[in-house]
Design a protein around this motif. Structure first.
Motif, PDB file in Angstrom:
ATOM      1  N   ALA A 505      35.345  46.970  15.293  1.00  0.00           N
ATOM      2  CA  ALA A 505      33.895  46.868  15.099  1.00  0.00           C
ATOM      3  C   ALA A 505      33.258  48.244  14.966  1.00  0.00           C
ATOM      4  N   TYR A 506      33.699  49.193  15.776  1.00  0.00           N
ATOM      5  CA  TYR A 506      33.131  50.539  15.701  1.00  0.00           C
ATOM      6  C   TYR A 506      33.550  51.269  14.417  1.00  0.00           C
ATOM      7  N   SER A 507      34.735  50.979  13.923  1.00  0.00           N
ATOM      8  CA  SER A 507      35.265  51.720  12.771  1.00  0.00           C
ATOM      9  C   SER A 507      34.473  51.476  11.484  1.00  0.00           C
ATOM     10  N   VAL A 508      33.759  50.356  11.404  1.00  0.00           N
ATOM     11  CA  VAL A 508      33.029  50.049  10.167  1.00  0.00           C
ATOM     12  C   VAL A 508      31.593  50.552  10.189  1.00  0.00           C
ATOM     13  N   VAL A 509      31.174  51.185  11.279  1.00  0.00           N
ATOM     14  CA  VAL A 509      29.810  51.710  11.376  1.00  0.00           C
ATOM     15  C   VAL A 509      29.759  53.078  10.702  1.00  0.00           C
ATOM     16  N   ILE A 512      29.460  57.108  12.423  1.00  0.00           N
ATOM     17  CA  ILE A 512      29.786  57.092  13.853  1.00  0.00           C
ATOM     18  C   ILE A 512      30.819  58.159  14.174  1.00  0.00           C
ATOM     19  N   THR A 513      30.717  58.731  15.359  1.00  0.00           N
ATOM     20  CA  THR A 513      31.657  59.747  15.821  1.00  0.00           C
ATOM     21  C   THR A 513      32.304  59.288  17.130  1.00  0.00           C
ATOM     22  N   ASN A 514      33.347  60.006  17.514  1.00  0.00           N
ATOM     23  CA  ASN A 514      34.032  59.644  18.754  1.00  0.00           C
ATOM     24  C   ASN A 514      33.113  59.754  19.962  1.00  0.00           C
ATOM     25  N   SER A 515      32.243  60.763  19.941  1.00  0.00           N
ATOM     26  CA  SER A 515      31.319  60.923  21.071  1.00  0.00           C
ATOM     27  C   SER A 515      30.325  59.768  21.129  1.00  0.00           C
ATOM     28  N   THR A 516      29.892  59.292  19.965  1.00  0.00           N
ATOM     29  CA  THR A 516      28.975  58.147  19.944  1.00  0.00           C
ATOM     30  C   THR A 516      29.674  56.883  20.444  1.00  0.00           C
ATOM     31  N   ILE A 517      30.917  56.698  20.011  1.00  0.00           N
ATOM     32  CA  ILE A 517      31.680  55.528  20.471  1.00  0.00           C
ATOM     33  C   ILE A 517      31.812  55.543  21.992  1.00  0.00           C
ATOM     34  N   ALA A 518      32.154  56.706  22.546  1.00  0.00           N
ATOM     35  CA  ALA A 518      32.309  56.816  23.997  1.00  0.00           C
ATOM     36  C   ALA A 518      30.998  56.533  24.712  1.00  0.00           C
ATOM     37  N   ALA A 519      29.892  57.044  24.161  1.00  0.00           N
ATOM     38  CA  ALA A 519      28.585  56.833  24.793  1.00  0.00           C
ATOM     39  C   ALA A 519      28.165  55.368  24.730  1.00  0.00           C
ATOM     40  N   VAL A 520      28.434  54.722  23.595  1.00  0.00           N
ATOM     41  CA  VAL A 520      28.059  53.314  23.444  1.00  0.00           C
ATOM     42  C   VAL A 520      28.930  52.436  24.347  1.00  0.00           C
ATOM     43  N   GLN A 521      30.206  52.749  24.452  1.00  0.00           N
ATOM     44  CA  GLN A 521      31.078  51.981  25.351  1.00  0.00           C
ATOM     45  C   GLN A 521      30.599  52.093  26.795  1.00  0.00           C
ATOM     46  N   HIS A 522      30.129  53.275  27.161  1.00  0.00           N
ATOM     47  CA  HIS A 522      29.567  53.436  28.510  1.00  0.00           C
ATOM     48  C   HIS A 522      28.280  52.628  28.642  1.00  0.00           C
ATOM     49  N   ALA A 523      27.486  52.578  27.579  1.00  0.00           N
ATOM     50  CA  ALA A 523      26.244  51.793  27.600  1.00  0.00           C
ATOM     51  C   ALA A 523      26.549  50.312  27.801  1.00  0.00           C
ATOM     52  N   VAL A 524      27.623  49.829  27.181  1.00  0.00           N
ATOM     53  CA  VAL A 524      28.033  48.435  27.357  1.00  0.00           C
ATOM     54  C   VAL A 524      28.383  48.173  28.817  1.00  0.00           C
ATOM     55  N   LEU A 525      29.113  49.122  29.422  1.00  0.00           N
ATOM     56  CA  LEU A 525      29.486  48.971  30.831  1.00  0.00           C
ATOM     57  C   LEU A 525      28.260  48.937  31.734  1.00  0.00           C
ATOM     58  N   VAL A 526      27.319  49.844  31.483  1.00  0.00           N
ATOM     59  CA  VAL A 526      26.101  49.891  32.299  1.00  0.00           C
ATOM     60  C   VAL A 526      25.306  48.591  32.156  1.00  0.00           C
ATOM     61  N   SER A 527      25.197  48.090  30.935  1.00  0.00           N
ATOM     62  CA  SER A 527      24.451  46.846  30.701  1.00  0.00           C
ATOM     63  C   SER A 527      25.108  45.673  31.419  1.00  0.00           C
TER      64      SER A 527
END
Length: 587
Positions: A505-509, A512-527
């Protein structure tokens, strides 16, 4: 000692006990001839029931643990959660219906049917080639599980009243092995060639052994023994069964549970698929109440005199409904929560360990039930104490964040250890409060039904709350993550990828960069973490209702802890008669 069934005219009791319920505390105590001694045959019969309970738990927990692996192999199919949901549907209905019918006709073959049905369900699941076939396996499991949960009533009526709590404690303690079902399931997946199918073969083996044990050692009062005084034939009983009540009760429970589960992400809560079944279920329950109270029924499916006894019966239904809300929903919520927040997807054994935390708490509860519960007595205050502690600990779970893994693990184990005892306490207290021990099947069965329905209600409510809160929190968290990493692409595309939260899912955005992916994955965890807090805050309110109900129940009187036995095994009756004949010949 003659059982209550042998001492009283059954038809006379049915005719009058709904209008003038007896007070068990003022009833004469009939001591058993053997002064409360539990024979070897009774112990073997109870052992058979313990094995049945263990088998029942395996069919409950194992399939629910491995659902995603079944779907990955035979799916994908959005209906796969129904493999486990159908278990609750069947068991919640059958346990009360089976309990009542066995009160009237005898229990042995109902339990045998339960074990054989569950074995068939395991066989269907082990050879399943589609999600539809696995759902059919779950339905058969549910039917078998409903009959098998009658074990708590069956065991209590075989032992002297003073040993009922000890017997229940032993049954709870004996589920140590099944408490490791999640871990065993993941071990099968990781280390066997047939993977998740090994879980079903495991359940099949347990059910076969259970059926054999029941056949040889479980011989409760037969139909002829139960109706020795009223001389009713099987055909007469068939004609007198409360078929209208049976249909209304079954239909109401089924529609209620279906609506609750359909609303769990399948259909919107305001759709006709949800509203119509709920309305019809309410109509069924209202009609059932009037029918049971006003119809001239020799054997009502729900004896009205039980529900008139708030302190001796109805309050326990409220307590166990709330206890079931946490027990069954926690078995769904906690594995998902721990898997999302703390365990990588490629670590199945570790996931199994985390999923077993609830079971670790039930092991502690088992030791409490077998050692302290019978010794402490004062069952009412044990009940109140467990629910108060449970409610306080739920408050602790509501404060758990991403960095509070140790707190979460410790609290889940502690909550589970105090969540289970209210059930055996209620089983024992209700059974001893019954004015007529021939109602023990329906009395204890209704407690089990309310526990299971409570679990279904809670799973639907809590999952809906968590999903809704997650949906509200995620956009803001993703936007903040995008801003902090300088992401300049489409926020909508990034949010869609975050909802899936997979590498594909992230690869088709775009952009997007690796840092953005890491930040968004953390956002999912927080949510996710914050959404589960709301779930536990809502659970506190239900805990307060259970505390109020527990405070109103009737305590067990000393006179109720007698040597009286509600039912004797047929094999023991035969030996008793033979012994008496031998003594008379010698004399």
């Amino acid at each position: 000692m003659a059982s209550d069934l042998d001492k009283q005219d059954f038809s006379h009791e049915i005719e009058h006990h709904d209008t003038i319920p007896a007070d068990p505390e003022k009833s004469p105590i009939v001591e058993s001839e053997d002064d409360g001694e539990i024979t070897l045959k009774t112990k073997l019969a109870v052992l058979s029931l313990i094995l049945m309970y263990e088998s029942y738990l395996f069919t409950l927990v194992m399939p629910a643990t491995i659902l995603t692996y079944i779907n990955a192999d035979l799916g994908p199919d959005a209906r796969y959660p129904w493999i486990a949901i159908t278990w609750n549907l069947g068991a919640a209905i059958i346990v009360s219906v089976g309990g009542r019918l066995s009160d009237i006709a005898g229990r042995r073959w109902f339990l045998m049917f339960g074990a054989i049905s569950a074995a068939v369900g395991a066989l269907v699941g082990a050879t399943g080639q589609s999600i539809t076939q696995m759902i059919i396996s779950g339905i058969i499991f549910g039917i078998g599980g409903g009959f098998q949960e009658m074990c708590f009533a069956c065991a209590q009526e075989l032992v002297p009243n003073k040993y009922r709590f000890q017997t229940l404690g032993i049954m709870i303690l004996a589920n140590h092995f099944s408490s490791f079902s999640p871990l065993i399931g993941y071990v099968f997946i990781a280390y066997t060639k047939i993977g998740w199918r090994a879980c079903y073969w495991w359940c099949f083996a347990w059910e076969v052994v259970t059926a054999v044990m029941l056949y040889f050692f479980y011989h409760p009062p037969t139909f002829e023994t139960k109706h020795r005084d009223d001389h009713k034939t099987k055909w007469q009983l068939i004609k007198e069964i409360d078929y209208v009540g049976l249909v209304l009760f079954t239909g109401g429970c089924l529609l209620l549970l279906l609506a609750l589960n359909w609303g769990n992400g399948i259909h919107p809560w305001n759709s006709a698929w949800i509203v119509a079944p709920l309305v019809v279920a309410c109509v069924c329950f209202i009609a059932l109440g009037f029918w049971e109270v006003y119809a001239p029924l020799p054997y009502p499916i729900l004896p009205p005199h039980l529900f008139r006894e708030w302190r001796r019966f109805t309050a326990f239904l409220v307590v166990c409904f709330v206890a079931g809300m946490l027990y069954y929903s926690l078995n769904v919520i906690w594995p998902r929560q721990s898997g999302l927040l703390w365990v990588p997807a490629d670590k199945p054994i570790i996931r199994g360990v985390y999923a077993s935390m609830v079971s670790f708490g039930t092991i502690i509860a088992g030791w409490y039930c077998v050692s302290l519960m019978p010794w402490l007595k004062h069952e009412k205050w044990q009940l109140v104490g467990c629910i108060v502690i449970q409610t306080a600990l739920i408050g602790s779970l509501s404060s758990v964040g991403l960095g509070d893994k140790a707190q979460a693990i410790g609290t889940v184990i502690a909550v589970s250890s105090v969540n289970l005892p209210p059930s055996p306490l209620s089983f024992g207290m209700v059974s001893l409060h019954l004015a007529d021990q021939t109602d023990i099947g329906i009395g204890v069965g209704l407690i089990s039904t309310f526990r299971l329905i409570g679990g279904a209600v809670a799973t639907a409510i809590y999952t809906s709350i968590q999903t809704s809160e997650f949906g509200k929190l995620l956009p803001g968290q993703v936007s903040a993550a995008a801003e902090s990493t300088g992401f300049s692409g489409s926020i909508e595309s990034l949010l869609a990828a975050a909802k899936a939260n997979t590498p594909v899912a992230y690869s088709v955005v775009e952009g997007i960069t690796n840092s953005t992916i890491a930040a968004v994955q953390h956002a999912v965890l927080v949510s996710n973490s914050k959404s589960y807090r709301i779930v536990y805050l809502v659970a506190i309110a239900f805990g307060c209702v259970a505390i109020a109900a527990a405070l109103s129940v009737k305590s067990i009187d000393t006179s109720q802890r007698s040597n009286e036995v509600a039912a004797k095994l047929e094999t023991e009756k035969f030996e008793s008669v033979a012994k008496g004949s031998d003594e008379s010949i010698v004399g």
